[in-house]
Scaffold this motif. Sequence first.
Motif, mmCIF file in Angstrom:
data_model
loop_
_atom_site.group_PDB
_atom_site.id
_atom_site.type_symbol
_atom_site.label_atom_id
_atom_site.label_comp_id
_atom_site.label_asym_id
_atom_site.label_seq_id
_atom_site.Cartn_x
_atom_site.Cartn_y
_atom_site.Cartn_z
ATOM 1 N N MET A 1 0.881 -1.003 0.059
ATOM 2 C CA MET A 1 -0.008 -0.104 -0.099
ATOM 3 C C MET A 1 0.848 1.108 -0.155
ATOM 4 O O MET A 1 1.999 1.284 0.792
ATOM 5 N N ALA A 2 0.511 2.314 -0.690
ATOM 6 C CA ALA A 2 1.157 3.500 -0.801
ATOM 7 C C ALA A 2 1.039 4.162 0.472
ATOM 8 O O ALA A 2 0.425 3.921 1.342
ATOM 9 N N GLU A 3 2.128 5.086 0.667
ATOM 10 C CA GLU A 3 2.322 6.023 1.794
ATOM 11 C C GLU A 3 2.560 7.449 1.589
ATOM 12 O O GLU A 3 2.923 7.522 0.552
ATOM 13 N N GLU A 138 -3.398 13.882 9.229
ATOM 14 C CA GLU A 138 -2.783 12.964 8.540
ATOM 15 C C GLU A 138 -3.622 11.592 7.917
ATOM 16 O O GLU A 138 -3.623 11.133 7.041
ATOM 17 N N PRO A 139 -4.388 11.067 9.045
ATOM 18 C CA PRO A 139 -5.420 9.946 8.772
ATOM 19 C C PRO A 139 -6.395 10.463 7.740
ATOM 20 O O PRO A 139 -6.948 9.587 6.823
ATOM 21 N N LEU A 140 -7.021 11.776 7.576
ATOM 22 C CA LEU A 140 -7.677 12.147 6.507
ATOM 23 C C LEU A 140 -7.126 12.155 5.294
ATOM 24 O O LEU A 140 -7.551 11.757 4.307
ATOM 25 N N VAL A 141 -5.773 12.514 5.256
ATOM 26 C CA VAL A 141 -5.007 12.598 3.871
ATOM 27 C C VAL A 141 -4.761 11.131 3.371
ATOM 28 O O VAL A 141 -5.201 10.779 2.170
ATOM 29 N N GLU A 142 -4.577 10.216 4.341
ATOM 30 C CA GLU A 142 -4.401 8.732 3.959
ATOM 31 C C GLU A 142 -5.565 8.198 3.594
ATOM 32 O O GLU A 142 -5.687 7.554 2.476
ATOM 33 N N GLU A 143 -6.829 8.596 4.246
ATOM 34 C CA GLU A 143 -8.010 7.638 3.763
ATOM 35 C C GLU A 143 -8.470 8.412 2.508
ATOM 36 O O GLU A 143 -8.991 7.532 1.501
ATOM 37 N N LEU A 145 -6.980 10.289 -0.210
ATOM 38 C CA LEU A 145 -5.932 10.416 -1.266
ATOM 39 C C LEU A 145 -5.251 9.202 -1.253
ATOM 40 O O LEU A 145 -5.210 8.612 -2.487
ATOM 41 N N VAL A 146 -4.522 9.013 -0.409
ATOM 42 C CA VAL A 146 -3.556 7.610 -0.578
ATOM 43 C C VAL A 146 -3.917 6.485 -0.756
ATOM 44 O O VAL A 146 -3.584 5.566 -1.690
ATOM 45 N N ARG A 147 -5.174 6.106 -0.243
ATOM 46 C CA ARG A 147 -5.975 4.738 -0.516
ATOM 47 C C ARG A 147 -6.516 4.582 -1.588
ATOM 48 O O ARG A 147 -6.828 3.596 -2.305
ATOM 49 N N ARG A 148 -6.734 5.943 -2.382
ATOM 50 C CA ARG A 148 -7.186 5.720 -3.779
ATOM 51 C C ARG A 148 -5.952 5.814 -4.694
ATOM 52 O O ARG A 148 -6.331 5.906 -5.899
ATOM 53 N N ILE A 150 -3.545 7.945 -4.934
ATOM 54 C CA ILE A 150 -2.880 9.210 -5.442
ATOM 55 C C ILE A 150 -1.684 9.385 -4.641
ATOM 56 O O ILE A 150 -1.478 9.365 -3.434
ATOM 57 N N PRO A 151 -0.389 9.757 -5.202
ATOM 58 C CA PRO A 151 0.845 9.807 -4.555
ATOM 59 C C PRO A 151 0.760 11.318 -4.030
ATOM 60 O O PRO A 151 0.397 12.223 -4.504
ATOM 61 N N VAL A 152 0.965 11.281 -2.512
ATOM 62 C CA VAL A 152 0.916 12.502 -1.833
ATOM 63 C C VAL A 152 2.454 12.579 -1.294
ATOM 64 O O VAL A 152 2.948 11.774 -0.720
ATOM 65 N N THR A 153 2.871 14.033 -1.320
ATOM 66 C CA THR A 153 4.235 14.197 -0.777
ATOM 67 C C THR A 153 3.862 15.415 0.115
ATOM 68 O O THR A 153 3.090 16.352 -0.301
ATOM 69 N N VAL A 154 4.273 15.246 1.488
ATOM 70 C CA VAL A 154 4.149 16.481 2.519
ATOM 71 C C VAL A 154 5.641 17.247 2.675
ATOM 72 O O VAL A 154 6.418 16.434 3.078
ATOM 73 N N TYR A 155 5.476 18.435 2.812
ATOM 74 C CA TYR A 155 6.790 19.138 2.694
ATOM 75 C C TYR A 155 6.828 19.748 4.136
ATOM 76 O O TYR A 155 6.028 20.308 4.551
ATOM 77 N N GLY A 156 7.942 19.883 4.675
ATOM 78 C CA GLY A 156 8.227 20.358 5.813
ATOM 79 C C GLY A 156 9.596 21.018 5.917
ATOM 80 O O GLY A 156 10.448 20.750 5.010
ATOM 81 N N HIS A 157 9.976 21.483 7.115
ATOM 82 C CA HIS A 157 11.276 22.356 7.205
ATOM 83 C C HIS A 157 12.087 21.511 7.918
ATOM 84 O O HIS A 157 13.284 21.711 8.162
ATOM 85 N N GLY A 158 11.726 20.140 8.655
ATOM 86 C CA GLY A 158 12.685 19.495 9.603
ATOM 87 C C GLY A 158 12.856 18.160 9.413
ATOM 88 O O GLY A 158 12.243 17.635 8.338
#
Length: 158
Positions: A1-3, A138-143, A145-148, A150-158
Amino acid sequence: MAEIRYVRGDATVPSVKGVKIIAHVCNDIGGWGKGFVLALSRRWPQPEAAYRAWHRDRAANDFGLGAVQLVQAERYVWVANMIGQRGVRTGSKGVPVRYEAIDTALDRLAGHALELGASVHMPRIGCGLAGGTWSRVEPLVEERLVRRGIPVTVYGHG
């Protein structure tokens, strides 16, 4: 499964090929001027102009919590203005973030992403000025987008 893929960097500069949607959370009162939107406006005028027009003409459109406005910024780059916060200030009703609105917006975003064959790129939406927590988003994004697939990238500073 994608992450969800987590990277350091700027969500306004996705470094992948193909069609990309940069998703972010907006407020429901027409305010655009703090947080991630400043980075968007430094790169492209269209997302802010479209958001302001969408709010101005809200009596005649779907502007409101949970709504999504897709704005083309470049040939292969779209920006998803997602209404996911009520107002801009923390007050007696708590922080501005509205998780149910983010959930609805992500569900709508998924349809656009699948239609365009796009990957989705975002900061930790709803977790900056909106006052939300990533453990709730995060669980909303997974439910949605990811489960369908759709590749998801989350950007951060750390």
